[in-house]
Design a protein around this motif. Structure first.
Motif, PDB file in Angstrom:
ATOM      1  N   ARG A 106      41.025  33.919  53.775  1.00 31.36           N
ATOM      2  CA  ARG A 106      39.804  32.888  53.054  1.00 31.36           C
ATOM      3  C   ARG A 106      39.493  31.637  54.069  1.00 31.36           C
ATOM      4  O   ARG A 106      40.131  31.445  53.578  1.00 31.36           O
ATOM      5  CB  ARG A 106      40.210  32.711  51.595  1.00 31.36           C
ATOM      6  CG  ARG A 106      40.055  34.115  50.554  1.00 31.36           C
ATOM      7  CD  ARG A 106      40.200  33.596  49.179  1.00 31.36           C
ATOM      8  NE  ARG A 106      40.113  34.456  48.498  1.00 31.36           N
ATOM      9  CZ  ARG A 106      40.407  34.476  46.961  1.00 31.36           C
ATOM     10  NH1 ARG A 106      40.014  33.311  46.512  1.00 31.36           N
ATOM     11  NH2 ARG A 106      39.666  35.820  46.333  1.00 31.36           N
ATOM     12  N   MET A 137      46.577  42.157  44.911  1.00 28.20           N
ATOM     13  CA  MET A 137      44.808  41.776  44.373  1.00 28.20           C
ATOM     14  C   MET A 137      43.601  42.304  45.342  1.00 28.20           C
ATOM     15  O   MET A 137      43.108  42.144  46.306  1.00 28.20           O
ATOM     16  CB  MET A 137      45.645  39.839  44.268  1.00 28.20           C
ATOM     17  CG  MET A 137      46.594  39.437  43.937  1.00 28.20           C
ATOM     18  SD  MET A 137      46.926  39.674  42.690  1.00 28.20           S
ATOM     19  CE  MET A 137      46.462  39.159  41.370  1.00 28.20           C
ATOM     20  N   ALA A 139      40.244  41.260  44.469  1.00 26.47           N
ATOM     21  CA  ALA A 139      39.577  39.509  43.398  1.00 26.47           C
ATOM     22  C   ALA A 139      37.585  40.593  43.814  1.00 26.47           C
ATOM     23  O   ALA A 139      37.810  41.262  42.627  1.00 26.47           O
ATOM     24  CB  ALA A 139      40.189  38.567  44.264  1.00 26.47           C
ATOM     25  N   TYR A 200      39.775  33.713  41.571  1.00 31.30           N
ATOM     26  CA  TYR A 200      40.818  34.262  41.825  1.00 31.30           C
ATOM     27  C   TYR A 200      40.705  35.314  40.472  1.00 31.30           C
ATOM     28  O   TYR A 200      40.037  34.830  38.938  1.00 31.30           O
ATOM     29  CB  TYR A 200      41.717  33.425  41.365  1.00 31.30           C
ATOM     30  CG  TYR A 200      42.450  32.677  42.605  1.00 31.30           C
ATOM     31  CD1 TYR A 200      43.390  32.714  42.510  1.00 31.30           C
ATOM     32  CD2 TYR A 200      42.048  31.735  43.739  1.00 31.30           C
ATOM     33  CE1 TYR A 200      44.839  32.849  44.617  1.00 31.30           C
ATOM     34  CE2 TYR A 200      42.553  31.565  44.851  1.00 31.30           C
ATOM     35  CZ  TYR A 200      43.952  31.300  45.070  1.00 31.30           C
ATOM     36  OH  TYR A 200      44.555  31.547  46.043  1.00 31.30           O
ATOM     37  N   ILE A 201      41.883  36.262  40.315  1.00 30.39           N
ATOM     38  CA  ILE A 201      41.201  37.271  38.986  1.00 30.39           C
ATOM     39  C   ILE A 201      42.358  36.613  37.654  1.00 30.39           C
ATOM     40  O   ILE A 201      43.148  35.671  37.847  1.00 30.39           O
ATOM     41  CB  ILE A 201      42.219  37.741  39.410  1.00 30.39           C
ATOM     42  CG1 ILE A 201      41.726  38.973  40.325  1.00 30.39           C
ATOM     43  CG2 ILE A 201      42.207  39.159  38.257  1.00 30.39           C
ATOM     44  CD1 ILE A 201      42.299  40.140  41.276  1.00 30.39           C
ATOM     45  N   GLY A 206      47.961  34.700  39.499  1.00 28.04           N
ATOM     46  CA  GLY A 206      47.916  33.284  40.848  1.00 28.04           C
ATOM     47  C   GLY A 206      48.243  34.334  41.407  1.00 28.04           C
ATOM     48  O   GLY A 206      47.504  35.017  42.022  1.00 28.04           O
ATOM     49  N   ASP A 207      48.293  33.386  42.629  1.00 27.95           N
ATOM     50  CA  ASP A 207      48.440  33.687  44.805  1.00 27.95           C
ATOM     51  C   ASP A 207      49.339  34.641  45.160  1.00 27.95           C
ATOM     52  O   ASP A 207      50.403  33.157  44.808  1.00 27.95           O
ATOM     53  CB  ASP A 207      47.969  32.360  45.450  1.00 27.95           C
ATOM     54  CG  ASP A 207      47.772  32.555  45.942  1.00 27.95           C
ATOM     55  OD1 ASP A 207      48.771  33.321  47.505  1.00 27.95           O
ATOM     56  OD2 ASP A 207      46.461  32.101  47.212  1.00 27.95           O
ATOM     57  N   ALA A 208      49.706  35.033  44.799  1.00 30.76           N
ATOM     58  CA  ALA A 208      50.548  36.525  45.064  1.00 30.76           C
ATOM     59  C   ALA A 208      50.899  36.366  46.177  1.00 30.76           C
ATOM     60  O   ALA A 208      52.665  36.241  46.314  1.00 30.76           O
ATOM     61  CB  ALA A 208      50.256  37.779  45.782  1.00 30.76           C
TER      62      ALA A 208
HETATM   63  N1  URA Z   1      44.625  36.698  45.635  1.00 31.22           N
HETATM   64  C1  URA Z   1      45.786  36.026  45.220  1.00 31.22           C
HETATM   65  O1  URA Z   1      46.906  36.446  44.934  1.00 31.22           O
HETATM   66  N2  URA Z   1      45.040  36.293  43.504  1.00 31.22           N
HETATM   67  C2  URA Z   1      43.746  36.194  43.359  1.00 31.22           C
HETATM   68  O2  URA Z   1      43.755  35.875  41.432  1.00 31.22           O
HETATM   69  C3  URA Z   1      43.105  36.862  44.043  1.00 31.22           C
HETATM   70  C4  URA Z   1      43.635  37.160  45.502  1.00 31.22           C
END
Ligand code: URA
Length: 217
Positions: A106, A137, A139, A200-201, A206-208
């Motif tokens: 992103r 993820m 999203a 983000y979902i 969170g951020d995988a």
């Molecule tokens: N990527 C992630 O790691 N988490 C999200 O919630 C969305 C995109």
């Protein structure tokens, strides 16, 4: 395009997904990565049920056994970097497959909007192969869509299995609309209702990528 949700009937998958989501367990990156990998193994098993099989004679020490073995030539492909542990899980089962990697990230503008950029792709010959593309993820769906298109620009696979653990409802709808006429199966473990303002979902996990490999700049 077909969509397969693998959390019904209930199975041990639920435990692995719950641990990925749980803030009290997430501080252990080894367990986080291992759970992504274990879910990759479950996806591999589920996908294996949809492959085509051919009968082979196998010589045992005591005679000949007939076994049905998958025919497809598989390429496991993942989106860097959170896709790597999921990739490893898929590869644990499809251990003779070839491998591909796509980087998608992103790129944020000053007003907090972002575009997805694909900067790197490494793939073997994809013609007539079965590609499994992993991103934990799903999203908005735009990374997966662009990664799919990047792969298609490099060859003509017979079928593509897109694999995500946590998807948003909006992301599933987006992929369904964008890839509806494509030879694609979308595999998802759980679908959450919301995306927040930063896409983000929610509740998500969170951020995988950060949870697996640490924070980035
Ligand atoms: N990527 C992630 O790691 N988490 C999200 O919630 C969305 C995109």
């Amino acid at each position: 395009m077909e969509i397969k949700l693998i959390n019904q009937p209930h199975s041990i998958l639920n435990t692995f997904v719950a641990e990925l989501r749980d803030v009290n367990i997430q501080h252990d990156p080894l367990r986080f990565r291992r759970n992504l990998e274990r879910i990759g193994e479950i996806f591999a098993y589920e996908i294996s049920k949809t492959l085509t099989y051919k009968s082979h004679d196998i010589t045992t020490p005591l005679g000949t056994a007939n076994e049905w073995l998958p025919e497809e030539k598989i390429v496991v492909t993942s989106i860097l970097r959170a896709g790597v542990p999921l990739h490893n899980g898929l590869l644990n089962y499809f251990d003779r497959s070839e491998n591909g990697f796509v980087s998608a990230f992103r790129k944020y503008t000053e007003d907090g909007e972002f575009d997805i950029h694909i900067e790197y792709i490494s793939a073997p010959d994809l013609n007539k192969k079965t590609v499994i593309m992993a991103d934990p993820m799903l999203a908005t769906g735009s990374s997966l869509e662009l990664a799919y298109k990047a792969i298609k620009a490099n060859g003509n696979p017979e079928h593509v299995h897109l694999v995500s653990i946590v998807a948003s409802q909006a992301g599933v709808e987006y992929i369904k609309n964008m890839l509806n006429d494509e030879p694609v199966t979308l595999w998802v473990a759980v679908v959450d209702d919301e995306l927040n303002a930063k896409s983000y979902i929610v509740p998500g996990l969170g951020d995988a990528g950060d949870l697996a490999y640490g924070p980035k700049l």
